[in-house]
Design a protein around this motif. Structure first.
Motif, PDB file in Angstrom:
ATOM      1  N   ASP A 205      23.949 -31.243  22.743  1.00 48.34           N
ATOM      2  CA  ASP A 205      25.376 -30.955  22.679  1.00 48.34           C
ATOM      3  C   ASP A 205      25.648 -29.711  21.839  1.00 48.34           C
ATOM      4  O   ASP A 205      24.941 -29.443  20.856  1.00 48.34           O
ATOM      5  CB  ASP A 205      26.120 -32.138  22.059  1.00 48.34           C
ATOM      6  CG  ASP A 205      26.048 -33.384  22.923  1.00 48.34           C
ATOM      7  OD1 ASP A 205      26.529 -34.441  22.477  1.00 48.34           O
ATOM      8  OD2 ASP A 205      25.487 -33.306  24.042  1.00 48.34           O
TER       9      ASP A 205
ATOM     10  N   ALA B 264      28.249 -31.168  26.549  1.00 47.81           N
ATOM     11  CA  ALA B 264      27.914 -32.516  26.096  1.00 47.81           C
ATOM     12  C   ALA B 264      27.403 -33.332  27.265  1.00 47.81           C
ATOM     13  O   ALA B 264      27.889 -33.190  28.387  1.00 47.81           O
ATOM     14  CB  ALA B 264      29.120 -33.196  25.461  1.00 47.81           C
ATOM     15  N   THR B 265      26.447 -34.202  27.000  1.00 46.36           N
ATOM     16  CA  THR B 265      25.891 -35.048  28.054  1.00 46.36           C
ATOM     17  C   THR B 265      26.693 -36.329  28.227  1.00 46.36           C
ATOM     18  O   THR B 265      26.691 -36.916  29.286  1.00 46.36           O
ATOM     19  CB  THR B 265      24.430 -35.401  27.748  1.00 46.36           C
ATOM     20  OG1 THR B 265      24.371 -35.970  26.434  1.00 46.36           O
ATOM     21  CG2 THR B 265      23.554 -34.161  27.785  1.00 46.36           C
ATOM     22  N   GLY B 266      27.369 -36.778  27.195  1.00 47.22           N
ATOM     23  CA  GLY B 266      28.117 -38.025  27.255  1.00 47.22           C
ATOM     24  C   GLY B 266      29.602 -37.765  27.400  1.00 47.22           C
ATOM     25  O   GLY B 266      30.034 -36.835  28.074  1.00 47.22           O
ATOM     26  N   TYR B 267      30.386 -38.625  26.736  1.00 49.18           N
ATOM     27  CA  TYR B 267      31.849 -38.518  26.782  1.00 49.18           C
ATOM     28  C   TYR B 267      32.349 -38.374  25.349  1.00 49.18           C
ATOM     29  O   TYR B 267      32.783 -39.341  24.735  1.00 49.18           O
ATOM     30  CB  TYR B 267      32.438 -39.752  27.467  1.00 49.18           C
ATOM     31  CG  TYR B 267      31.944 -39.902  28.886  1.00 49.18           C
ATOM     32  CD1 TYR B 267      30.827 -40.675  29.174  1.00 49.18           C
ATOM     33  CD2 TYR B 267      32.580 -39.251  29.927  1.00 49.18           C
ATOM     34  CE1 TYR B 267      30.357 -40.794  30.481  1.00 49.18           C
ATOM     35  CE2 TYR B 267      32.127 -39.369  31.227  1.00 49.18           C
ATOM     36  CZ  TYR B 267      31.017 -40.134  31.494  1.00 49.18           C
ATOM     37  OH  TYR B 267      30.555 -40.259  32.780  1.00 49.18           O
ATOM     38  N   PRO B 268      32.290 -37.154  24.839  1.00 46.37           N
ATOM     39  CA  PRO B 268      32.584 -36.967  23.419  1.00 46.37           C
ATOM     40  C   PRO B 268      34.074 -37.027  23.117  1.00 46.37           C
ATOM     41  O   PRO B 268      34.916 -36.886  24.008  1.00 46.37           O
ATOM     42  CB  PRO B 268      32.057 -35.564  23.144  1.00 46.37           C
ATOM     43  CG  PRO B 268      32.225 -34.847  24.450  1.00 46.37           C
ATOM     44  CD  PRO B 268      31.943 -35.886  25.511  1.00 46.37           C
ATOM     45  N   SER B 269      34.368 -37.246  21.854  1.00 48.67           N
ATOM     46  CA  SER B 269      35.692 -36.975  21.324  1.00 48.67           C
ATOM     47  C   SER B 269      35.687 -35.536  20.818  1.00 48.67           C
ATOM     48  O   SER B 269      34.655 -35.011  20.408  1.00 48.67           O
ATOM     49  CB  SER B 269      36.018 -37.929  20.173  1.00 48.67           C
ATOM     50  OG  SER B 269      36.090 -39.256  20.633  1.00 48.67           O
TER      51      SER B 269
ATOM     52  N   SER C  14      32.208 -35.126  18.777  1.00 55.02           N
ATOM     53  CA  SER C  14      31.502 -36.287  18.257  1.00 55.02           C
ATOM     54  C   SER C  14      31.131 -37.196  19.406  1.00 55.02           C
ATOM     55  O   SER C  14      31.965 -37.532  20.233  1.00 55.02           O
ATOM     56  CB  SER C  14      32.392 -37.047  17.263  1.00 55.02           C
ATOM     57  OG  SER C  14      31.768 -38.256  16.869  1.00 55.02           O
ATOM     58  N   ASP C  15      29.869 -37.568  19.422  1.00 60.26           N
ATOM     59  CA  ASP C  15      29.383 -38.507  20.421  1.00 60.26           C
ATOM     60  C   ASP C  15      28.952 -39.763  19.673  1.00 60.26           C
ATOM     61  O   ASP C  15      28.048 -39.712  18.851  1.00 60.26           O
ATOM     62  CB  ASP C  15      28.204 -37.896  21.172  1.00 60.26           C
ATOM     63  CG  ASP C  15      27.674 -38.786  22.276  1.00 60.26           C
ATOM     64  OD1 ASP C  15      26.936 -38.287  23.126  1.00 60.26           O
ATOM     65  OD2 ASP C  15      28.003 -39.998  22.275  1.00 60.26           O
TER      66      ASP C  15
ATOM     67  N   TYR D 256      27.186 -42.109  20.340  1.00 57.68           N
ATOM     68  CA  TYR D 256      25.826 -42.572  20.534  1.00 57.68           C
ATOM     69  C   TYR D 256      24.794 -41.595  20.006  1.00 57.68           C
ATOM     70  O   TYR D 256      23.596 -41.779  20.186  1.00 57.68           O
ATOM     71  CB  TYR D 256      25.583 -42.811  22.028  1.00 57.68           C
ATOM     72  CG  TYR D 256      26.567 -43.813  22.592  1.00 57.68           C
ATOM     73  CD1 TYR D 256      27.641 -43.393  23.347  1.00 57.68           C
ATOM     74  CD2 TYR D 256      26.420 -45.173  22.328  1.00 57.68           C
ATOM     75  CE1 TYR D 256      28.564 -44.309  23.840  1.00 57.68           C
ATOM     76  CE2 TYR D 256      27.327 -46.088  22.816  1.00 57.68           C
ATOM     77  CZ  TYR D 256      28.390 -45.651  23.567  1.00 57.68           C
ATOM     78  OH  TYR D 256      29.300 -46.558  24.044  1.00 57.68           O
ATOM     79  N   ASN D 257      25.244 -40.576  19.318  1.00 59.35           N
ATOM     80  CA  ASN D 257      24.345 -39.522  18.862  1.00 59.35           C
ATOM     81  C   ASN D 257      24.352 -39.457  17.349  1.00 59.35           C
ATOM     82  O   ASN D 257      25.327 -39.042  16.743  1.00 59.35           O
ATOM     83  CB  ASN D 257      24.786 -38.184  19.462  1.00 59.35           C
ATOM     84  CG  ASN D 257      23.837 -37.069  19.096  1.00 59.35           C
ATOM     85  OD1 ASN D 257      22.754 -37.308  18.585  1.00 59.35           O
ATOM     86  ND2 ASN D 257      24.250 -35.849  19.360  1.00 59.35           N
TER      87      ASN D 257
ATOM     88  N   ALA E 234      34.411 -43.773  19.439  1.00 62.68           N
ATOM     89  CA  ALA E 234      34.912 -42.529  20.020  1.00 62.68           C
ATOM     90  C   ALA E 234      36.106 -41.995  19.250  1.00 62.68           C
ATOM     91  O   ALA E 234      36.425 -40.818  19.327  1.00 62.68           O
ATOM     92  CB  ALA E 234      35.298 -42.754  21.488  1.00 62.68           C
TER      93      ALA E 234
END
Lengths: 114, 114
Positions: free
Chosen positions: A2, A27-32, A93-94, A96-97, B99
Motif C-alpha cells: 500500500d 491499496a489491495t484491500g478496502y482502506p480508510s 489505514s488497512d 488487516y495490515n 476501519a
C-alpha cells in the motif's frame, strides 16, 4: 504494498483563495482514508476521514471525497485563511495490515499569505 | 486532546550512545505506535504494540527496540544511536484497528544524533 502519493509542496496561496491538495493511493484491500494536519511545532491532528467509497469527510471548511474509481482523496477548501498554514498529510489505514498502521504521503506544506 | 505525553521533547546525543524515548498515555487505549518523520517521507512506522508485552515490527524497525510493560507506557530504544536516526519521533495511540480507526498523536520528540 500500500502507498499514498501527495502533490509536492510548498503551496503558497493568498487569503481567501481556493485550495486543492491532490492525494492518490494504492491499496489491495478496502482502506480508510484520512487527512491529518500538523501545525508548526505540534503533533498531527486528524482533520477529516472517510471509511468507504463515495464517503465525504468534512471539517473546518475542508472536504475530501473517497473516490474508489480514481483511487483519490483530494483535499479542498473554498477560502483559505492564514491560520490554515500547516503541513497536510494524506494517509490510509488497512485494518488487516500491521495493527491498522497508518501509511502516509510525504506531506504538503501550505503557506497562506494575508 | 488525547492524553499523550512524549518525553523528552528534545534530545541531542552522540553516535553510539543508547537512547530511550518514552510515550505515556492516559486514555487506556490498547494500541500504541512509534513513527518517525523525515522530510520527503511523511511518517513511517517503526514498531507498534497491541497490548502489554505484545509488540511487532513496522517498516523501519532496524536499530530500534520497544517495550510495553504497562498499558500506559510504550518505550522506544535506540541501542546504539546513529546519525541516520536523527529525526522527529511521534507516538500514537488507538482504541482499535477497525476501519474507523483513528490514531491520536503526541507532540513529538526531536532527536539529533551527532
Amino acid at each position: 504494498g500500500d502507498s499514498v502519493t501527495q502533490m509536492e509542496g510548498p503551496v503558497t496561496l493568498s487569503e481567501e483563495a481556493c485550495l486543492t491538495i491532490n492525494c492518490t493511493y494504492t491499496a489491495t484491500g478496502y482502506p480508510s482514508l484520512f487527512w491529518y494536519v500538523q501545525y508548526p511545532g505540534e503533533g498531527l491532528q486528524l482533520l477529516l476521514k472517510a471509511t468507504k467509497a463515495d464517503d465525504k469527510g468534512s471539517n473546518k471548511g475542508f472536504e475530501a471525497t473517497y473516490r474508489k474509481e480514481t483511487t483519490s482523496f483530494h483535499l479542498e477548501k473554498g477560502s483559505v485563511q492564514v491560520s490554515d498554514s500547516a503541513v497536510y498529510f494524506c494517509a490510509l489505514s488497512d485494518a488487516y495490515n500491521q495493527g491498522g498502521k497508518l501509511i502516509f504521503g510525504q506531506g504538503t506544506e501550505l503557506s497562506v499569505k494575508p | 486532546d488525547a492524553g499523550i505525553t512524549q518525553s523528552p521533547r528534545h534530545k541531542v546525543t552522540e553516535t553510539g550512545t543508547p537512547v530511550t524515548l518514552r510515550c505515556h498515555q492516559t486514555e487506556n487505549h490498547r494500541y500504541m505506535y512509534w513513527y518517525r518523520q523525515d522530510p520527503g517521507h511523511g511518517l513511517r512506522l517503526i514498531h507498534y504494540s497491541y497490548g502489554v508485552k505484545d509488540t511487532d515490527k513496522g517498516e523501519v524497525s532496524d536499530g530500534y527496540s520497544v517495550s510495553r510493560s504497562k498499558t500506559e507506557d510504550f518505550l522506544l530504544t535506540l541501542e546504539s544511536a546513529t546519525s541516520s536516526q536523527t529525526s522527529v519521533y511521534f507516538c500514537a495511540i488507538s482504541e482499535d484497528t477497525s476501519a474507523k480507526n483513528i490514531q491520536y498523536f503526541g507532540a513529538g520528540t526531536r532527536l539529533s544524533v551527532l
